[in-house]
Design a protein around this motif. Structure first.
Motif, short mmCIF file in Angstrom:
data_model
loop_
_atom_site.label_atom_id
_atom_site.label_comp_id
_atom_site.label_asym_id
_atom_site.label_seq_id
_atom_site.Cartn_x
_atom_site.Cartn_y
_atom_site.Cartn_z
N GLU A 35 -9.51 -56.11 28.24
CA GLU A 35 -9.51 -54.64 28.22
C GLU A 35 -10.15 -54.08 26.95
N ARG A 42 -11.12 -46.15 20.97
CA ARG A 42 -9.98 -45.24 20.84
C ARG A 42 -9.04 -45.25 22.03
N ALA A 43 -9.23 -46.16 22.99
CA ALA A 43 -8.39 -46.15 24.18
C ALA A 43 -6.91 -46.32 23.79
N THR A 44 -6.04 -45.61 24.48
CA THR A 44 -4.63 -45.68 24.14
C THR A 44 -4.00 -46.92 24.77
N ALA A 45 -2.77 -47.23 24.31
CA ALA A 45 -2.06 -48.39 24.84
C ALA A 45 -1.86 -48.24 26.35
N ASP A 46 -1.62 -47.01 26.79
CA ASP A 46 -1.42 -46.75 28.23
C ASP A 46 -2.68 -47.11 29.02
N THR A 47 -3.81 -46.67 28.48
CA THR A 47 -5.08 -46.94 29.16
C THR A 47 -5.30 -48.44 29.25
N ARG A 48 -5.03 -49.12 28.13
CA ARG A 48 -5.22 -50.57 28.13
C ARG A 48 -4.34 -51.22 29.20
N GLN A 50 -3.22 -49.86 31.85
CA GLN A 50 -3.73 -49.52 33.18
C GLN A 50 -4.87 -50.45 33.57
N VAL A 51 -5.74 -50.73 32.60
CA VAL A 51 -6.86 -51.61 32.90
C VAL A 51 -6.36 -53.02 33.19
N ARG A 53 -3.60 -53.81 34.45
CA ARG A 53 -3.00 -53.77 35.79
C ARG A 53 -4.09 -53.84 36.85
#
Lengths: 334, 557
Positions: A35, A42-48, A50-51, A53
């Motif tokens: 990810e 700058r991607a957030t922990a949530d975005t990471r 999600q990826v 997943r």
């Protein structure tokens, strides 16, 4: 003979299974995941998350492995995480580059290595021998990226004889058929494109040939020296055979046996991708893509490429073993 | 006496050498059609694009290519950071910042012959807003989500609420875009490469292809985004071919381009060359005519040899990050201040960065509107650093310092060398530094993001001229990379992000910069201008601080 080949091919199955398990375990034990390479800094922990997943990386390892094996059974190696393209397609796109480069390097290494090794043995202890031995040592010692840099500085930048990178001049609009640029040019009768591709092969070919050349020179020299001292050579000479016949039938043929093995292994090694040469010359083969896949943690590419390379390696070894029987009638494949 | 075999072997060796020799001397017929002629321009880029459709991408290499093919409603002035009209001739914003009216340019055509008009603009915005399934994944719609929030129907609880409300054509050449609330991403969002406008006919083809599969463990881009043919914009170049094996994207001049300048070369090839040395040698040997991210050490030698090495204006920032949870002593302001005083930024500028680099005194370069001239300064003063550490009871501070290897970013050409200077600075102030070198991706990015590094170096290149694009990135909410909660700062950031009046916003940004530098969450280090190099016979494009060069300006002398 057929039974032997079938048996050797069947041995591939447990080899590949073991390899897949080891590879899978090793890759997933590496820190981090794909990810980071897919997302912006700058991607957030949530975005990471999600990826992860969406790539199925949040599931237990055994489920992921099961899925990989299920797909493998259907000859589907999955899609690259970083390019989103099927792994087989990525391999097919890059393998011709690696094959062309390997062939160029091996032609250079064999074409220069065997004659020089033979001459060095014949002139044992003389100047040519000393030069050849020390020259081949240099071939092994000099780092490829440095050699590549020097070759380019001299033959591309200073003299302008060869292109410094790539497989063909950009914007040439050559027609692609097989992906082997030299061959494509011949097939489509665009001989200039073929010639252009050939020129692009020279510098990376020399850089990549440096190590196999050194090994082949030394193996040939050692092997010829050993055979020259054999009783059967002396006997052949004593029988009054012409020197050329002795050299051809008795010396070279016997001396080539270990050299052929090493050529097979070296070719297999080169086909699995020359990371440094491909990177320095922006050659776009499988080696540089594999190196990139490691930093991107592109698991499907790493698994897929390494499995395909393993199969190729086994096949090349098999071909080498079969060639023994041609070189030496005493070796019979059973 | 020589045997026939020996002669044969010698012949083999001679043929090999001869083949090499003739390859060097021969000249092919088609050479004239390649990069040696004046119709083709080959530019070396440090990475490959990921998609021909910019809306699916987040990376600069994709945008570098797509910017030549697509245009946006607004853009940045050539060579600057000011927002100016592009496909819109003019625009107005309502006082509350919710309604954006664009007057569109007439006579613009897409590459596939479709006309550009208000309906086409809305077709694009509606495409993004109505994305479903896998397109809602941040793999594909990261920038849409950042700039306009979520979708008509969010399918994941974590997707942000949609900020885009509607796009309404008013006649053929006027379009009104309405948002739910003002956000500091506007109007910058209308310049963003990811929102380049596609032909309506192309969009219909994208929709007909359906969503990417999204099967677990698989990730694929839609087919239309991977081969030239379907994707069509209005830019000076159109896609001709993407040879992924050769890592080359070939663009062709678009004869029907509305604007000026039209493309100065018939073919533009973007070729990936990862190694900076390889890039320089390819330029010197004439294989390429330009490349980006020239190593600082190569700038002077190339200039001396007659090459053109234009330098961009600074629009990036390198900073020393501090994670207060990873090292509790960093929670003391005196310790952070001591570290700031210990660092000699100027020595990094002079010895490790290209000409034009500057020491930074706040978390944005001085080219961004909102830059403050009144921030507290922390001059290089090792003695003061020692005193401060002693006063804070941290005179035996021993700290882990993470830095990336094998990477070069526009704001830090050589991280290990910059780290060595920082380490020497900190040790001179009595701090023990424990080296933590890591591979850039994923190790380093993961470790810094997860808050595992007490000290680290990283940076950012701005997307558009809005201070929020810099400081909002780091200090709007609690962030694992910093590990602090400063509620006042977070509240002030929220206030500025909702202020639709630009003049007021700029004043608020200035005050925020003062507030941030008083709190001193980390140390802003430097801003450095990345350089490009071009062959002497080329007219290079105007350099853009935002790395948004327009390659239509390129031509041969």
């Amino acid at each position: 003979m057929v039974r032997y080949i079938v048996r050797r091919l069947l041995q591939l199955i447990p080899t590949l299974f073991g390899l897949s398990l080891l590879l899978f375990a090793w890759l997933h034990s590496l820190p981090g995941g794909p990810e980071a390479a897919l997302l912006d800094v700058r991607a957030t922990a949530d975005t990471r998350a999600q990826v992860r997943r969406s790539l199925g990386l949040d599931e237990p390892l055994w489920i992921q492995y099961g899925r990989f094996m299920k797909r493998l059974a259907q000859l589907d190696l999955g899609d690259s995480f970083s390019t989103g393209t099927p792994v087989v397609e990525e391999f097919g796109r890059r393998f011709p580059a690696t094959v062309e480069l390997t062939v160029a390097a091996m032609i250079l290494a064999i074409g220069l290595g065997i004659p020089l090794g033979y001459l060095a043995a014949r002139r044992h202890g003389r100047l040519l021998d000393i030069l050849t031995v020390s020259g081949s040592l240099l071939g092994i010692c000099i780092p490829i990226f440095f050699l590549g840099f020097l070759l380019k500085a001299l033959l591309a930048v200073k003299l302008g004889w060869f292109p410094s990178l790539g497989r063909q001049t950009p914007g040439l609009d050559a027609t692609r058929v097989t992906g082997f640029y030299v061959l494509d040019g011949v097939l489509t009768r665009e001989f200039d494109a073929s010639w252009d591709a050939l020129k692009h092969l020279v510098l990376p070919g020399i850089a990549l040939a440096s190590i196999p050349f050194a090994i082949i020179v030394r193996m040939t020299r050692a092997s010829v020296l050993e055979v020259l001292g054999e009783d059967y050579v002396r006997t052949a000479e004593a029988k009054g055979l012409r020197e050329s016949t002795v050299r051809r039938r008795h010396v070279l043929r016997n001396a080539m046996l270990p050299v052929a093995t090493s050529i097979g292994l070296l070719t297999g090694g080169l086909l699995s991708g020359a990371v440094l040469t491909e990177t320095v010359f922006a050659f776009g083969g499988i080696g540089s893509f594999l190196a990139e896949a490691i930093s991107n943690r592109d698991y499907p590419v790493l698994m897929g490429f390494i499995m395909i390379i393993a199969v190729l390696y086994v096949l090349i070894n098999l071909a080498v073993d079969l060639s023994y029987s041609l070189l030496d009638p005493r070796v019979r494949v059973r | 006496m020589k045997s026939r075999k020996l002669r044969g072997l010698l012949a083999l060796a001679s043929v090999t050498v001869l083949a090499l020799g003739t390859a060097a001397c021969a000249k092919s017929d088609r050479d004239d059609g390649g990069s040696g002629d004046k119709d083709t321009f080959v530019f070396g880029t440090p990475g490959s694009p990921k998609s021909l459709d910019p809306s699916l991408a987040t990376d600069g290499e994709t945008f570098r290519v797509t910017r030549q093919v697509f245009e946006t409603l607004l853009k940045h002035e050539p060579g600057g950071t000011k927002i100016v009209p592009s496909l819109a001739e003019s625009y107005e914003q309502s006082p509350d910042g919710l309604i954006w009216t664009f007057n569109l340019r007439s006579g613009v055509k897409f590459h596939d012959g479709e006309a550009f008009n208000a309906a086409a603009v809305c077709k694009n915005y509606e495409r993004w807003y109505n994305w479903t399934g896998t397109y809602q994944n941040t793999n594909f719609s990261s920038y849409w989500q950042e700039l306009f929030g979520g979708f008509a129907k969010n399918e994941d609880a974590k997707t942000p609420a949609a900020n885009f409300k509607s796009c309404a054509p008013q006649g053929d050449l006027k379009v009104v875009i309405t948002v739910d609330h003002y956000s500091a991403t506007l109007p910058g969002a209308f310049t963003h490469a990811s929102l380049g406008l596609h032909s309506p006919k192309a969009i219909e083809k994208y929709t007909a292809e359906g969503n990417p599969t999204g099967e677990a463990g698989k990730f694929n881009y839609p087919a239309f985004s991977q081969t030239a043919g379907t994707v069509a914009g209005t830019g000076p170049f159109k896609y001709a071919n993407w040879d992924k094996g050769a890592q080359e994207v070939t663009l062709e001049a678009f004869d029907g381009y509305w604007g000026s300048p039209k493309a100065g070369v018939k073919k533009l090839v973007m070729k990936t060359i990862k190694d900076a040395n390889a890039g320089r040698q390819a330029l010197q040997s004439g294989d390429i005519q330009g490349y980006d991210l020239v190593a600082p050490a190569d700038v002077s030698p190339l200039k001396d040899a007659g090459y053109q090495v234009p330098t961009r204006g600074v629009f990036n920032l390198l900073y020393l990050g501090m994670q207060q949870e990873a090292e509790p002593l960093l929670q003391k302001k005196e310790v952070r201040e001591a570290i700031a005083h210990a660092i000699d930024k100027q020595s990094i500028v002079t010895s490790k960065l290209p000409p034009g680099a500057k020491a930074a005194d706040q978390f944005m370069p001085d080219t961004v509107e909102g830059y403050s001239t009144t921030v507290p300064k922390y001059d290089y003063n090792p003695e003061k650093a020692k005193e401060l550490l002693k006063g804070a009871g941290a005179d035996k501070l021993s700290i882990d310092f993470c830095y990336p290897t094998e990477v070069s970013r526009p704001y830090m050409p050589s991280p290990p060398e910059i780290f060595e200077i920082l380490k020497a600075n900190l040790q001179a102030a009595g701090i023990t530094v424990n080296d933590k070198p890591m591979k850039w991706a994923p190790d380093y990015l993961d470790a810094t993001d997860a808050g595992k590094c007490p000290l680290y170096i990283i940076g950012w290149t701005g997307d558009y001229n809005e201070a929020y694009n810099f400081i909002g990135t780091w200090f709007a909410v609690y962030d694992g990379g910093w590990g602090f909660k400063n509620e006042k700062l977070f509240a002030d950031m929220a206030t500025v992000s909702k202020e639709p009046d630009k003049a007021k916003r700029i004043e608020l940004y200035k005050a925020l910069n003062d507030e941030i530098m008083t709190y001193l969450p980390g140390v802003p280090l430097t801003s450095s201008p990345p350089s490009m190099a071009f062959a002497p016979n080329v007219n290079p494009p105007t350099t853009s601080p935002l790395t948004q060069e327009n390659f239509a300006e390129v031509s041969y002398k």
